[in-house]
Design an enzyme around this catalytic site. Structure first.
Site, PDB file in Angstrom:
ATOM      1  N   LYS A  53      -8.537  16.892  25.440  1.00 44.00           N
ATOM      2  CA  LYS A  53      -7.324  16.187  25.522  1.00 44.00           C
ATOM      3  C   LYS A  53      -6.722  15.129  26.749  1.00 44.00           C
ATOM      4  O   LYS A  53      -7.600  15.808  27.691  1.00 44.00           O
ATOM      5  CB  LYS A  53      -5.967  16.987  25.600  1.00 44.00           C
ATOM      6  CG  LYS A  53      -4.641  15.588  25.307  1.00 44.00           C
ATOM      7  CD  LYS A  53      -3.696  16.240  25.410  1.00 44.00           C
ATOM      8  CE  LYS A  53      -2.850  17.637  25.431  1.00 44.00           C
ATOM      9  NZ  LYS A  53      -1.789  17.781  24.003  1.00 44.00           N
ATOM     10  N   GLY A  92      -0.981  28.551  20.007  1.00 47.35           N
ATOM     11  CA  GLY A  92      -2.661  28.988  19.238  1.00 47.35           C
ATOM     12  C   GLY A  92      -2.746  28.533  18.559  1.00 47.35           C
ATOM     13  O   GLY A  92      -3.960  29.318  17.420  1.00 47.35           O
ATOM     14  N   ASP A 137      -4.634  30.961  34.247  1.00 47.81           N
ATOM     15  CA  ASP A 137      -5.485  29.078  34.807  1.00 47.81           C
ATOM     16  C   ASP A 137      -6.429  28.982  35.076  1.00 47.81           C
ATOM     17  O   ASP A 137      -7.523  29.347  35.214  1.00 47.81           O
ATOM     18  CB  ASP A 137      -4.553  29.430  36.388  1.00 47.81           C
ATOM     19  CG  ASP A 137      -4.109  27.913  36.814  1.00 47.81           C
ATOM     20  OD1 ASP A 137      -4.605  27.190  36.146  1.00 47.81           O
ATOM     21  OD2 ASP A 137      -3.617  27.906  37.899  1.00 47.81           O
ATOM     22  N   TRP A 148      -5.078  25.880  17.981  1.00 50.93           N
ATOM     23  CA  TRP A 148      -6.804  25.794  17.599  1.00 50.93           C
ATOM     24  C   TRP A 148      -7.191  26.725  17.688  1.00 50.93           C
ATOM     25  O   TRP A 148      -8.250  26.947  17.010  1.00 50.93           O
ATOM     26  CB  TRP A 148      -6.740  24.626  19.232  1.00 50.93           C
ATOM     27  CG  TRP A 148      -6.713  23.359  18.848  1.00 50.93           C
ATOM     28  CD1 TRP A 148      -5.347  22.506  18.072  1.00 50.93           C
ATOM     29  CD2 TRP A 148      -6.922  22.392  19.785  1.00 50.93           C
ATOM     30  NE1 TRP A 148      -5.426  21.292  18.468  1.00 50.93           N
ATOM     31  CE2 TRP A 148      -6.280  20.718  19.194  1.00 50.93           C
ATOM     32  CE3 TRP A 148      -8.085  22.247  20.153  1.00 50.93           C
ATOM     33  CZ2 TRP A 148      -6.645  20.158  19.772  1.00 50.93           C
ATOM     34  CZ3 TRP A 148      -8.394  21.353  20.903  1.00 50.93           C
ATOM     35  CH2 TRP A 148      -7.938  19.340  20.788  1.00 50.93           C
ATOM     36  N   ASP A 153      -5.350  30.489  28.191  1.00 49.77           N
ATOM     37  CA  ASP A 153      -3.566  30.031  28.846  1.00 49.77           C
ATOM     38  C   ASP A 153      -3.056  30.770  29.853  1.00 49.77           C
ATOM     39  O   ASP A 153      -2.828  32.089  29.743  1.00 49.77           O
ATOM     40  CB  ASP A 153      -3.270  29.686  27.133  1.00 49.77           C
ATOM     41  CG  ASP A 153      -1.897  29.190  27.312  1.00 49.77           C
ATOM     42  OD1 ASP A 153      -2.456  27.751  26.793  1.00 49.77           O
ATOM     43  OD2 ASP A 153      -0.863  28.430  28.176  1.00 49.77           O
TER      44      ASP A 153
HETATM   45  N1  SAM Z   1      -4.460  23.978  21.732  1.00 49.89           N
HETATM   46  C1  SAM Z   1      -2.883  24.718  21.491  1.00 49.89           C
HETATM   47  C2  SAM Z   1      -2.381  25.461  20.500  1.00 49.89           C
HETATM   48  O1  SAM Z   1      -3.081  23.952  19.184  1.00 49.89           O
HETATM   49  O2  SAM Z   1      -1.246  25.901  19.848  1.00 49.89           O
HETATM   50  C3  SAM Z   1      -1.413  23.718  22.270  1.00 49.89           C
HETATM   51  C4  SAM Z   1      -1.401  23.425  23.475  1.00 49.89           C
HETATM   52  S1  SAM Z   1      -0.546  22.951  24.215  1.00 49.89           S
HETATM   53  C5  SAM Z   1      -0.334  21.029  23.935  1.00 49.89           C
HETATM   54  C6  SAM Z   1      -0.865  23.023  25.804  1.00 49.89           C
HETATM   55  C7  SAM Z   1      -1.343  24.236  26.940  1.00 49.89           C
HETATM   56  O3  SAM Z   1      -1.625  24.277  27.783  1.00 49.89           O
HETATM   57  C8  SAM Z   1       0.422  24.767  27.124  1.00 49.89           C
HETATM   58  O4  SAM Z   1       0.248  26.315  26.540  1.00 49.89           O
HETATM   59  C9  SAM Z   1      -0.134  25.931  28.674  1.00 49.89           C
HETATM   60  O5  SAM Z   1       0.579  26.398  28.974  1.00 49.89           O
HETATM   61  C10 SAM Z   1      -1.353  25.381  28.846  1.00 49.89           C
HETATM   62  N2  SAM Z   1      -1.573  24.349  30.614  1.00 49.89           N
HETATM   63  C11 SAM Z   1      -1.791  24.121  30.895  1.00 49.89           C
HETATM   64  N3  SAM Z   1      -2.125  24.140  32.243  1.00 49.89           N
HETATM   65  C12 SAM Z   1      -2.859  25.319  32.441  1.00 49.89           C
HETATM   66  C13 SAM Z   1      -3.888  25.637  33.069  1.00 49.89           C
HETATM   67  N4  SAM Z   1      -3.581  25.499  34.414  1.00 49.89           N
HETATM   68  N5  SAM Z   1      -4.428  26.934  32.888  1.00 49.89           N
HETATM   69  C14 SAM Z   1      -4.285  27.573  32.124  1.00 49.89           C
HETATM   70  N6  SAM Z   1      -2.618  26.606  30.672  1.00 49.89           N
HETATM   71  C15 SAM Z   1      -2.496  25.888  30.409  1.00 49.89           C
END
Ligand code: SAM
Length: 316
Positions: A166, A53, A101, A55, A85
């Site tokens: 990203k 969280g 998802d 961002w 998420d």
């Molecule tokens: N932006 C976040 C922050 O600042 O705290 C960090 C994000 S972290 C690098 C990547 C996130 O992508 C993880 O929490 C993971 O659960 C989520 N993620 C990966 N595949 C996903 C999907 N298909 N649907 C939703 N979330 C997904």
């Protein structure tokens, strides 16, 4: 690696705890904003792949809290921030959370419903799969997340809006650039100072959303296939044409953030503390249901079982 050792080797990890961010990623979004001014005029935002969280915290601190606390804005509606998420997230003021998802059509529908007819000015996506270390596989899964993000963009982003996603730089980067350019006249790949040089991650900053005339979001995949397939098979005319010879695509690539500021690949000495040793801060918000939790439970149960078996054999 212990906390203090990581504090020394990862300046952004340490700064995140000092400034109350849940993750060091907060600095990436802040540094992208320094360069591209992404929050200007923004009232409605979608934060895709938002957990834990940081961002969403940036969005709350930059958009929601100033609007809530400004007396001259008390008659205006407050900014709407929707965060999605797979993982649950501890609450953040002004952020609506959806657990789901982003590659699932139903999640997109839930997001759209929250917007209730109005559109987003900004969609951000920091999604990352669990990295396998197999470069091509990781890049492919990452590109699927970006395309899921783009699907949501085509439903909720207003014309002129921005999309930040990203990306993993690899052999399909040019293809991804061409696909994003179908919808955004200005696409820049940015590398914030807080993102390590050793990491293949970068961020696509897509500005001025302008879908092709008559575009129907249902046709997104058909349109993207025309540019080329994500597997890199250049079986269609336009992508292979763009990527070779005099027509080769040059992707605008920009380093951003204060370039004289902290370097994420360097170690910094720990601050001196008057009359004592440096105390490492705890993380601001540990994940509430991390995917590794179940693995730890299973490991604990298995160790317990082994101990019981050992005790049995000692007794007999
Ligand atoms: N932006 C976040 C922050 O600042 O705290 C960090 C994000 S972290 C690098 C990547 C996130 O992508 C993880 O929490 C993971 O659960 C989520 N993620 C990966 N595949 C996903 C999907 N298909 N649907 C939703 N979330 C997904």
């Amino acid at each position: 690696m212990g906390k203090a050792s990581r504090d020394k080797r990862d300046i952004y990890y340490r700064k995140a705890k000092e400034e109350g961010w849940r993750a060091r990623s907060a600095f990436k979004l802040l540094q992208i904003d320094e360069e591209f001014n992404i929050f200007e005029g923004v009232k409605h935002v979608v934060d895709l792949c938002a957990a834990p969280g940081s961002w969403s915290q940036v969005l709350s601190r930059k958009l929601y809290l100033p609007a809530k606390l400004a007396p001259e804005k008390k008659d205006e509606s407050l900014p709407l921030i929707v965060a999605i998420d797979l993982q649950p997230m501890a609450p953040i003021e002004g952020v609506i959370q959806v657990q789901g998802d982003i590659t699932n059509a139903r999640t997109a529908e839930v997001v759209i419903r929250h917007f209730d007819g109005c559109k987003a000015d900004l969609v951000v996506c920091d999604g990352a799969p669990d990295v396998t270390g197999l470069h091509d596989m990781d890049e492919f899964v990452q590109s699927q997340l970006i395309l899921a993000g783009l699907t949501i963009v085509t439903h909720v982003l207003k014309e002129g809006g921005k999309f930040i996603a990203k990306i993993f730089r690899g052999k399909d980067t040019s293809l991804l650039y061409c696909q994003l350019k179908l919808f955004f006249p200005v696409v820049t790949f940015a590398k914030p100072k807080s993102s390590r040089n050793s990491s293949i991650e970068a961020f696509a900053v897509c500005e001025n959303y302008s879908p092709p005339e008559g575009f129907n979001p249902k046709d997104l995949h058909l349109l993207l296939e025309k540019v080329g397939s994500p597997s890199g098979i250049e079986d269609t005319d336009c992508c292979s044409g763009w990527l070779e010879g005099p027509n080769k695509v040059y992707i605008p690539f920009l380093a951003c953030g204060d370039l004289s500021g902290y370097d994420s690949d360097r170690s910094y000495p720990l601050p001196k503390v008057a009359g004592g040793n440096y105390q490492s801060l705890d993380p601001v918000q540990p994940p509430i249901a991390p995917p590794y939790k179940r693995a730890l439970e299973l490991k604990k149960a298995s160790n317990q079982g082994i101990r019981e078996l050992e005790n049995l054999s000692l007794d007999s």
